[in-house]
Design an enzyme around this catalytic site. Sequence first.
Site, mmCIF file in Angstrom:
data_model
loop_
_atom_site.group_PDB
_atom_site.id
_atom_site.type_symbol
_atom_site.label_atom_id
_atom_site.label_comp_id
_atom_site.label_asym_id
_atom_site.label_seq_id
_atom_site.Cartn_x
_atom_site.Cartn_y
_atom_site.Cartn_z
ATOM 1 N N HIS A 264 0.865 -1.176 0.000
ATOM 2 C CA HIS A 264 0.000 0.000 0.000
ATOM 3 C C HIS A 264 0.909 1.236 0.000
ATOM 4 O O HIS A 264 2.154 1.103 -0.023
ATOM 5 C CB HIS A 264 -0.947 -0.028 1.205
ATOM 6 C CG HIS A 264 -0.250 -0.294 2.507
ATOM 7 N ND1 HIS A 264 0.625 0.594 3.071
ATOM 8 C CD2 HIS A 264 -0.243 -1.383 3.324
ATOM 9 C CE1 HIS A 264 1.105 0.099 4.198
ATOM 10 N NE2 HIS A 264 0.610 -1.122 4.377
ATOM 11 N N GLY B 5 1.892 3.131 2.260
ATOM 12 C CA GLY B 5 2.884 3.157 3.347
ATOM 13 C C GLY B 5 4.195 2.525 2.875
ATOM 14 O O GLY B 5 5.280 3.108 3.017
ATOM 15 N N HIS B 6 4.075 1.331 2.272
ATOM 16 C CA HIS B 6 5.272 0.658 1.741
ATOM 17 C C HIS B 6 5.911 1.502 0.643
ATOM 18 O O HIS B 6 7.134 1.655 0.567
ATOM 19 C CB HIS B 6 4.905 -0.700 1.122
ATOM 20 C CG HIS B 6 4.305 -1.683 2.074
ATOM 21 N ND1 HIS B 6 2.985 -2.074 2.006
ATOM 22 C CD2 HIS B 6 4.831 -2.375 3.107
ATOM 23 C CE1 HIS B 6 2.734 -2.955 2.938
ATOM 24 N NE2 HIS B 6 3.835 -3.167 3.636
ATOM 25 N N GLN C 174 9.307 -2.575 16.293
ATOM 26 C CA GLN C 174 10.128 -3.323 15.333
ATOM 27 C C GLN C 174 11.321 -2.476 14.888
ATOM 28 O O GLN C 174 12.458 -2.961 14.843
ATOM 29 C CB GLN C 174 9.264 -3.691 14.136
ATOM 30 C CG GLN C 174 10.027 -4.220 12.939
ATOM 31 C CD GLN C 174 9.096 -4.686 11.847
ATOM 32 O OE1 GLN C 174 8.498 -5.746 11.949
ATOM 33 N NE2 GLN C 174 8.954 -3.912 10.794
#
Length: 279
Positions: free
Chosen positions: A34, A36-37, A153
């Site tokens: 999406h 974001g990536h 993360q």
Amino acid sequence: MEVFNEINKLKIFYNSNHISQKTIGFVPTMGALHEGHISLVRKSKEENDITVCSIFVNPIQFNNKEDLKKYPRDLDSDLKMLEKEKCDIVFAPSVEEMYPEPDNTKYDFGHLDKILEGEFREGHFNGVAVVVKKLFDIVNPSKAYFGNKDYQQLTIVRQLVKMLKLDIEIVGCPIIREKDGLAMSSRNKLLTVEERNAASNIPKILFRAKELKHSIPIKILKHWIEDEINSVPLLKLEYFDIVNSETLLSISSFNKDEKNIACIAVYSGKIRLIDNIVF
Ligand code: AMP
């Protein structure tokens, strides 16, 4: 755009095109891409000669078999999106290619992988660290791009690089949100219309909490968040905490010299969503 499923073929391509002499920006993903990536791919393209994006749903970071089974996968659409962005190399290996035999490496991240997500997803961050290290060895990046969306993360990957003394710059990138504020996530594709509508309350409540942060004590604010989230039909709070942005340790009062992050995990129906904002 070159697409590889095998480590050897990627290595041969690297050698014949002298890729290792160039700056390599790396964007590791689990696919179902999406905006974001794509924001990470764009940032990498701005800053490096070559951009490599990996697409690999890493089974060992799923502590729940059902979650792994239903994780969205759409390689064709992913490749189209990456082609449009002029991503140079896509590495999309199979599970057998990445794990010809089980990898039992155990990393010690101290408290970092035991709190927040770690409390509810046992072994998750060790699985992330194992695959990230393997991918770093294969791709050999100068810089690697991670979203603040998965803030814990990102912190753990920074720690991994520090512990193993890897010569890789980790670049944290802003959270990309939908128009209504919901943080983009591959898991949003799994939401029903009702669950998606309910989920739009998560960022709204987070941003309202930020406005309230100086008017009520943190302890009360935490109860307020819990009540607000749980009062929306279909939403169920798993955790909310306000932490120091470096140590990830929970804070009990605000200190103006410290950067704080408010982290949340919420179920909308059966789908687990996470988000965070700088407080
Ligand atoms: P994933 O495919 O979910 O493993 O995510 C791959 C990378 O994209 C991770 O570094 C994520 O933090 C990042 N990412 C996922 N969603 C977003 C978002 N909404 N905004 C920015 N980065 C994101």
